[in-house]
Design a protein around this motif. Structure first.
Motif, short mmCIF file in Angstrom:
data_model
loop_
_atom_site.label_atom_id
_atom_site.label_comp_id
_atom_site.label_asym_id
_atom_site.label_seq_id
_atom_site.Cartn_x
_atom_site.Cartn_y
_atom_site.Cartn_z
N THR A 1 7.39 5.97 -8.02
CA THR A 1 7.99 7.25 -7.95
C THR A 1 9.41 7.25 -8.32
N VAL A 2 10.17 6.70 -7.39
CA VAL A 2 11.67 6.89 -7.82
C VAL A 2 11.97 6.09 -9.07
N LEU A 3 11.86 4.97 -9.32
CA LEU A 3 12.10 4.38 -10.42
C LEU A 3 11.04 4.57 -11.70
N GLY A 4 10.06 5.26 -11.61
CA GLY A 4 9.20 5.52 -12.62
C GLY A 4 8.37 4.29 -13.15
N ALA A 5 8.23 3.29 -12.46
CA ALA A 5 7.67 2.04 -12.85
C ALA A 5 6.22 1.74 -12.46
N GLU A 6 5.57 1.01 -13.41
CA GLU A 6 4.31 0.73 -13.02
C GLU A 6 3.75 -0.73 -13.44
N TYR A 7 3.10 -1.32 -12.84
CA TYR A 7 2.47 -2.53 -13.45
C TYR A 7 1.42 -2.22 -14.38
N THR A 8 1.28 -2.96 -15.60
CA THR A 8 0.36 -3.03 -16.52
C THR A 8 -0.71 -3.91 -16.83
N TYR B 1 0.62 -1.23 0.12
CA TYR B 1 -0.21 0.07 0.11
C TYR B 1 0.75 1.26 -0.14
N PHE B 2 1.97 1.29 0.83
CA PHE B 2 2.86 2.69 0.93
C PHE B 2 4.15 2.32 0.20
N TRP B 3 4.62 1.36 0.24
CA TRP B 3 6.09 1.49 -0.21
C TRP B 3 6.13 1.13 -1.74
N THR B 4 5.26 0.34 -2.20
CA THR B 4 5.31 0.20 -3.70
C THR B 4 5.46 1.55 -4.33
N HIS B 5 4.89 2.63 -3.88
CA HIS B 5 5.05 3.96 -4.40
C HIS B 5 6.44 4.49 -4.67
N PRO C 1 6.60 -9.39 -18.42
CA PRO C 1 6.66 -8.39 -19.30
C PRO C 1 5.62 -6.81 -18.84
N TYR C 2 4.59 -7.20 -18.02
CA TYR C 2 3.56 -6.28 -17.72
C TYR C 2 3.89 -5.35 -16.64
N TYR C 3 5.01 -4.64 -16.74
CA TYR C 3 5.49 -3.50 -16.00
C TYR C 3 6.03 -2.38 -16.90
N ALA C 4 6.10 -1.43 -16.65
CA ALA C 4 6.48 -0.41 -17.82
C ALA C 4 7.42 0.67 -16.76
N PHE C 5 8.30 1.42 -17.44
CA PHE C 5 9.10 2.47 -16.80
C PHE C 5 8.65 3.75 -17.70
#
Length: 197
Positions: free
Chosen positions: A109-116, A101-105, A190-194
């Motif tokens: 934020t820092v790595l500019g990553a997200e799960y897609t 909930y908290f630390w995945t951000h 493959p389902y995360y992006a920067f």
């Protein structure tokens, strides 16, 4: 009744020992299934939200169900709130929740990553990851307890500063190996992006 000598690896509490050994025995099964079958054979390709949720639940639910079904006799007469496997699962669930909930951000934020991948989300984190984290953390919890217990036994006669430095070094090495292994395992998914700045 606990054995007369102190184990170098295993907990003196039989209920704790039993739960840790169950987590360690079960973990290779879900890891081989998820990381050796689902990911390499791309079985997630048509999973959808429900499929991803099923993958997370299939990995995490046995961490609760197995200790319940195979409960050690040292825990059977205790109220639920005092059973080691219940307390371990609650602690791990809380820690997993906070981490996701908290630390995945930090990852976002820092790595500019997200799960897609398609998923239901809680605070922009796929809910299936909360469940996968629980399975991972049950393994980490049991393994680190065993390794730290053995390390503490090995240095118990050393000066306090040596004990502290040795345990701190082992924690650092375990954390580094964990981060490295998680990086290696996610590299094939493959389902995360920067985000490119």
């Amino acid at each position: 009744m606990a054995s007369a000598h102190k184990s170098r690896w295993l907990a003196s509490s039989l209920a704790k020992r039993h739960t840790e050994l169950l987590f360690l025995a079960y973990s290779p099964f879900w890891m081989v299934w998820a990381l050796g079958v689902v990911v390499p054979f791309k079985l997630y390709e048509h999973a959808g939200k429900s499929g991803y949720m099923a993958i997370g639940l299939c990995a995490s639910l046995p961490c609760v169900i197995l200790p319940w079904l195979l409960e050690h006799k040292a825990d059977r007469s205790k109220p639920w709130s005092q059973k080691y496997w219940v307390k371990a699962n609650i602690w791990i669930a809380i820690f997993s929740f906070i981490g996701n909930y908290f630390w995945t951000h930090y990852f976002y934020t820092v790595l500019g990553a997200e799960y897609t991948f398609p998923s239901w989300r809680l605070n922009e984190v796929p809910i299936t990851l909360y469940f996968m984290t629980h399975a991972y953390f049950c393994f980490y919890h049991a393994l680190s307890n065993v390794v730290l217990r053995r390390t503490a036994y090995a240095v118990q006669r050393s000066p306090r500063i040596c004990q502290w430095l040795t345990l701190a070094s082992v924690v650092f090495v375990l954390a580094y190996i964990t981060a490295l292994m998680e990086t290696v395992t996610i590299a094939h998914f493959p389902y995360y992006a920067f985000k490119v700045s």
